[in-house]
Design an enzyme around this catalytic site. Structure first.
Site, PDB file in Angstrom:
ATOM      1  N   TRP A  14       0.826  -1.200   0.000  1.00 29.25           N
ATOM      2  CA  TRP A  14       0.000   0.000   0.000  1.00 29.25           C
ATOM      3  C   TRP A  14       0.868   1.260   0.000  1.00 29.25           C
ATOM      4  CZ3 TRP A  14      -3.791   1.959  -2.000  1.00 29.25           C
ATOM      5  CH2 TRP A  14      -4.659   2.898  -1.428  1.00 29.25           C
ATOM      6  N   LYS A 189     -15.215  -2.577   8.619  1.00 26.74           N
ATOM      7  CA  LYS A 189     -15.452  -3.435   7.448  1.00 26.74           C
ATOM      8  C   LYS A 189     -14.475  -4.605   7.400  1.00 26.74           C
ATOM      9  CE  LYS A 189     -11.753  -2.124   4.945  1.00 26.74           C
ATOM     10  NZ  LYS A 189     -10.779  -3.000   4.271  1.00 26.74           N
ATOM     11  N   ASP A 242     -16.103   0.484   0.578  1.00 27.40           N
ATOM     12  CA  ASP A 242     -15.003  -0.369   1.025  1.00 27.40           C
ATOM     13  C   ASP A 242     -15.519  -1.725   1.484  1.00 27.40           C
ATOM     14  OD1 ASP A 242     -12.341  -0.882   1.392  1.00 27.40           O
ATOM     15  OD2 ASP A 242     -12.064   0.457   3.082  1.00 27.40           O
ATOM     16  N   THR A 246     -14.182  -5.261  -0.036  1.00 30.02           N
ATOM     17  CA  THR A 246     -13.451  -6.165   0.856  1.00 30.02           C
ATOM     18  C   THR A 246     -14.196  -7.461   1.097  1.00 30.02           C
ATOM     19  OG1 THR A 246     -12.812  -4.116   1.967  1.00 30.02           O
ATOM     20  CG2 THR A 246     -12.043  -6.132   2.946  1.00 30.02           C
ATOM     21  N   ARG A 253      -7.019  -9.136   2.202  1.00 33.61           N
ATOM     22  CA  ARG A 253      -6.392  -9.995   3.209  1.00 33.61           C
ATOM     23  C   ARG A 253      -7.437 -10.536   4.189  1.00 33.61           C
ATOM     24  NH1 ARG A 253      -0.960  -6.493   4.784  1.00 33.61           N
ATOM     25  NH2 ARG A 253       0.486  -7.663   3.467  1.00 33.61           N
ATOM     26  N   GLU A 273      -6.002  -7.042   9.383  1.00 28.27           N
ATOM     27  CA  GLU A 273      -6.331  -6.114  10.464  1.00 28.27           C
ATOM     28  C   GLU A 273      -7.621  -6.485  11.179  1.00 28.27           C
ATOM     29  OE1 GLU A 273      -5.008  -3.819  12.100  1.00 28.27           O
ATOM     30  OE2 GLU A 273      -3.325  -3.032  10.959  1.00 28.27           O
TER      31      GLU A 273
END
Length: 324
Positions: A14, A189, A242, A246, A253, A273
């Site tokens: 990123w 999210k 988002d 996602t 991820r 995360e």
């Protein structure tokens, strides 16, 4: 506000992608990378080991000296959420007053329940906190594929100036003053994406995936409302946008982490995360009596209190009620 020199802290996928887009926007870019091997590869081969095959702009300066990276008009802090505090503390020692620090991590700090801009305000009180979030994959941004995100700061003029500084033909930041709303969308999210991945990994079908994402969004809205987010932020790029991205792609991820759980496999990615955020999200929800059954099931599964099948059963066995 004149913004020509931009530093990016973090040479992962990123960070590399954001450095690229800032260079495309015509800015002078310095990229700070702590890890020696990746820093060397970035400097010599002009390619990040986290984005193989993507050529790094020759004009971007790579450094391992944090002090050198602080000499900028604005700084993008692209480090994991749980590392934000230590990096900002080090940064604050050499940076100039009133420098915008743009947090590019999506998470909430363990123990303190602080969002990224709160950590910046606490550890670098002379800085100007901002947040960048939205539906964006590093590989897409690095390759110049069309992407839109949200950049928020409490001062609308600052947010607008920062958005204009990093905008390019393929990267469109919308500016906002709803800092908290943008941070909530980015953090929450990730937990819901793990749930979506579990549904896919378990082979429960498209109908279940759509239901899970929709009810997860209802939880996001409730949480955002309780913590002062604007509804339009929750339904915008950094919230619903988002979440959709996602919860539907293996490039995420968190989604891939959930897919592995759904298959009863051990997730290989330890940087999801959502796994760190889930218990913190529930603690904060409990403080304001917010009902979040999907996030609760994910947290219980991650803590080993529920199996995947029992987590699914707990959601399907909830009392029949009106949709809200």
């Amino acid at each position: 506000m004149s913004i020509q020199n931009i530093s990016v802290l973090g040479g992962g996928a990123w960070g590399t992608a954001l450095a690229q887009t800032c260079a495309r926007a015509g800015r002078n870019v310095t990229l700070w990378e702590h890890e020696p091997g990746n820093a060397e590869q970035l400097a010599s081969k002009r390619e990040s080991k986290f984005l193989p095959g993507v050529r790094f702009d020759d004009g971007i300066k790579v450094t391992r000296a944090l002090g050198e990276a602080t000499r900028a008009d604005a700084i993008l802090v692209v480090v994991p959420a749980q590392a934000m505090r230590s990096v900002i503390k080090a940064l604050a020692q050499t940076m100039a007053s009133n420098t915008p620090l743009i947090a590019c991590a999506k998470g909430i700090e363990h123990g303190t329940h602080k969002f990224m801009t709160e950590i910046i305000a606490e550890c670098a009180p002379n800085a100007v906190p901002a947040i960048l979030s939205g539906p964006s994959f590093a590989a897409d941004v690095a390759r110049g594929k069309p992407t839109a995100v949200t950049l928020a700061a409490t001062d609308g003029k600052v947010a607008q100036a920062l958005a204009q500084a990093i905008a390019s033909a393929s990267f469109r930041p919308y500016h906002s003053i709803d800092v908290r709303g943008v941070e909530i969308g980015g953090a929450a999210k990730n937990v819901l994406a793990i749930a979506a991945g579990i549904v896919t990994g378990r082979g429960l079908g498209a109908s279940a995936a759509a239901a899970l994402t929709t009810r997860g969004f209802a939880e996001l809205m409730r949480f955002g409302k309780a913590y002062g987010a604007r509804p339009e932020t929750m339904t915008g790029l950094s919230g619903l946008g988002d979440l959709i991205l996602t919860c539907s792609s293996s490039q995420s991820r968190n989604f891939s982490f959930g897919v592995a759980l759904g298959k009863n496999e051990k997730p290989g990615d330890k940087l999801a995360e959502g796994a760190f955020t889930a218990p913190v999200l529930l603690e904060m929800a409990a403080e304001k009596n917010i009902e979040m059954p999907v996030a609760t099931a994910v947290a219980a599964l991650l803590a080993g209190k529920l199996t995947v099948d029992r987590a699914i059963e707990s959601l399907m066995a909830r009392p029949i009620k009106a949709e809200e």
